[in-house]
Design a protein around this motif. Structure first.
Motif, short mmCIF file in Angstrom:
data_model
loop_
_atom_site.label_atom_id
_atom_site.label_comp_id
_atom_site.label_asym_id
_atom_site.label_seq_id
_atom_site.Cartn_x
_atom_site.Cartn_y
_atom_site.Cartn_z
N VAL A 173 0.82 -1.22 0.00
CA VAL A 173 0.00 0.00 0.00
C VAL A 173 0.85 1.26 0.00
CG1 VAL A 173 -1.94 -1.12 1.13
CG2 VAL A 173 -0.29 0.12 2.51
N GLY A 174 2.14 1.14 0.28
CA GLY A 174 3.02 2.29 0.22
C GLY A 174 3.06 3.11 1.49
N LEU A 175 2.93 2.47 2.64
CA LEU A 175 3.01 3.16 3.93
C LEU A 175 4.33 2.78 4.60
CD1 LEU A 175 1.63 4.88 6.11
CD2 LEU A 175 0.64 2.79 7.02
N LYS A 176 5.14 3.79 4.91
CA LYS A 176 6.49 3.54 5.46
C LYS A 176 7.24 2.55 4.55
CE LYS A 176 5.88 5.97 9.21
NZ LYS A 176 6.52 7.24 9.36
N THR A 177 7.17 2.81 3.28
CA THR A 177 7.63 1.85 2.27
C THR A 177 9.12 1.57 2.34
OG1 THR A 177 5.90 2.73 0.87
CG2 THR A 177 7.51 1.31 -0.17
N LEU A 237 13.64 -5.07 -4.33
CA LEU A 237 13.28 -4.38 -3.08
C LEU A 237 14.26 -3.26 -2.77
CD1 LEU A 237 12.18 -7.38 -0.88
CD2 LEU A 237 10.76 -5.46 -1.58
N LEU A 238 15.52 -3.43 -3.13
CA LEU A 238 16.49 -2.35 -2.95
C LEU A 238 16.16 -1.17 -3.86
CD1 LEU A 238 19.83 -4.32 -2.49
CD2 LEU A 238 18.61 -2.95 -0.78
N LEU A 239 15.57 -1.43 -5.03
CA LEU A 239 15.09 -0.34 -5.88
C LEU A 239 13.99 0.44 -5.17
CD1 LEU A 239 14.86 -1.80 -9.50
CD2 LEU A 239 16.07 0.25 -8.79
N VAL A 240 13.09 -0.28 -4.48
CA VAL A 240 12.04 0.39 -3.72
C VAL A 240 12.64 1.23 -2.61
CG1 VAL A 240 10.03 0.02 -2.23
CG2 VAL A 240 10.29 -1.33 -4.28
N VAL A 241 13.67 0.69 -1.94
CA VAL A 241 14.33 1.44 -0.86
C VAL A 241 14.99 2.70 -1.42
CG1 VAL A 241 16.22 1.36 0.82
CG2 VAL A 241 14.69 -0.59 0.61
N ALA A 242 15.65 2.58 -2.56
CA ALA A 242 16.38 3.73 -3.11
C ALA A 242 15.47 4.77 -3.73
CB ALA A 242 17.38 3.23 -4.14
N LEU A 243 14.41 4.34 -4.42
CA LEU A 243 13.60 5.27 -5.21
C LEU A 243 12.30 5.66 -4.54
CD1 LEU A 243 14.12 3.50 -8.62
CD2 LEU A 243 15.37 5.46 -7.70
N GLY A 244 11.89 4.93 -3.53
CA GLY A 244 10.63 5.25 -2.86
C GLY A 244 9.46 4.53 -3.48
N PRO A 245 8.29 4.77 -2.94
CA PRO A 245 7.12 4.00 -3.36
C PRO A 245 6.48 4.46 -4.67
CG PRO A 245 6.50 5.55 -1.66
CD PRO A 245 7.99 5.65 -1.82
N GLY A 246 6.72 5.66 -5.10
CA GLY A 246 6.08 6.15 -6.31
C GLY A 246 4.87 7.01 -5.97
N GLY A 247 4.17 7.45 -7.00
CA GLY A 247 3.08 8.39 -6.83
C GLY A 247 1.80 7.79 -6.27
N VAL A 248 1.55 6.52 -6.54
CA VAL A 248 0.33 5.87 -6.06
C VAL A 248 0.67 5.12 -4.78
CG1 VAL A 248 -1.57 4.32 -6.65
CG2 VAL A 248 -0.45 5.63 -8.43
N SER A 249 0.69 5.85 -3.66
CA SER A 249 1.02 5.25 -2.37
C SER A 249 0.51 6.13 -1.25
CB SER A 249 2.54 5.08 -2.24
OG SER A 249 3.17 6.34 -2.20
N VAL A 250 0.40 5.55 -0.09
CA VAL A 250 -0.05 6.31 1.08
C VAL A 250 1.01 7.36 1.45
CG1 VAL A 250 -0.69 6.16 3.51
CG2 VAL A 250 -1.47 4.42 1.91
N ASP A 251 2.29 7.00 1.35
CA ASP A 251 3.36 7.96 1.66
C ASP A 251 3.26 9.21 0.79
OD1 ASP A 251 4.44 6.37 3.62
OD2 ASP A 251 6.02 5.53 2.36
#
Length: 152
Positions: free
Chosen positions: A80-84, A132-146
């Motif tokens: 869901v992109g919370l504290k991603t 998953l390291l890509l998610v850590v480095a780049l963040g969750p993206g525009g469609v996310s709770v964050d």
């Protein structure tokens, strides 16, 4: 599930390599417009967490129940992109430890068929760790709770 998770990592990489459309005002970000890149990042995150569904075991032991609860919570946070970033980093560390422990192909002689199966699983799981390291480095993206919390 693992192949879908690998596809999720590739989708994240493809989303990052896409260039944004040209704007009328150079350097000024546009607000309120959704781009395919955001949805590709969402799809990549969801596909990546499918890997962890293969790690859920329904045993009655305390450690197994604890592992399932923590793993499920982290999976939902990333999806869901919370504290991603924090959840994805925790999943990276957890998956790395599980991968080294369960897929230790170097302990099996190379003439046994199990060596090849463990080696395949090891490197496929390592690919998911990279996603998953890509998610850590780049963040969750525009469609996310964050991202929505930033707009509030």
């Amino acid at each position: 599930m693992r192949n879908l998770a690998l596809g999720g990592g590739l989708l994240l990489l493809l989303a990052e390599s896409r260039s944004e459309g040209k704007s009328m005002f150079a350097g000024v970000p546009s607000m309120g417009q959704s781009s395919p890149k955001q949805y590709m990042q969402l799809g990549g995150r969801v596909l990546l967490v499918l890997m962890f569904m293969t790690l859920l075991h329904f045993d009655s032991g305390f450690f197994s129940i604890l592992q399932n609860m923590v793993g499920t919570a982290l999976i939902v946070l990333v999806a869901v992109g919370l504290k991603t970033k924090l959840a994805a980093l925790t999943l990276v560390l957890w998956l790395l430890a599980i991968n080294v422990y369960f897929n230790a192909f170097w302990t099996v002689p190379s003439y046994k068929p199990m060596h090849d199966f463990l080696k395949y699983d090891f490197f496929q799981t390592t690919s998911v760790i990279g996603g998953l390291l890509l998610v850590v480095a780049l963040g969750p993206g525009g469609v996310s709770v964050d991202e929505k919390k930033k707009q509030w």
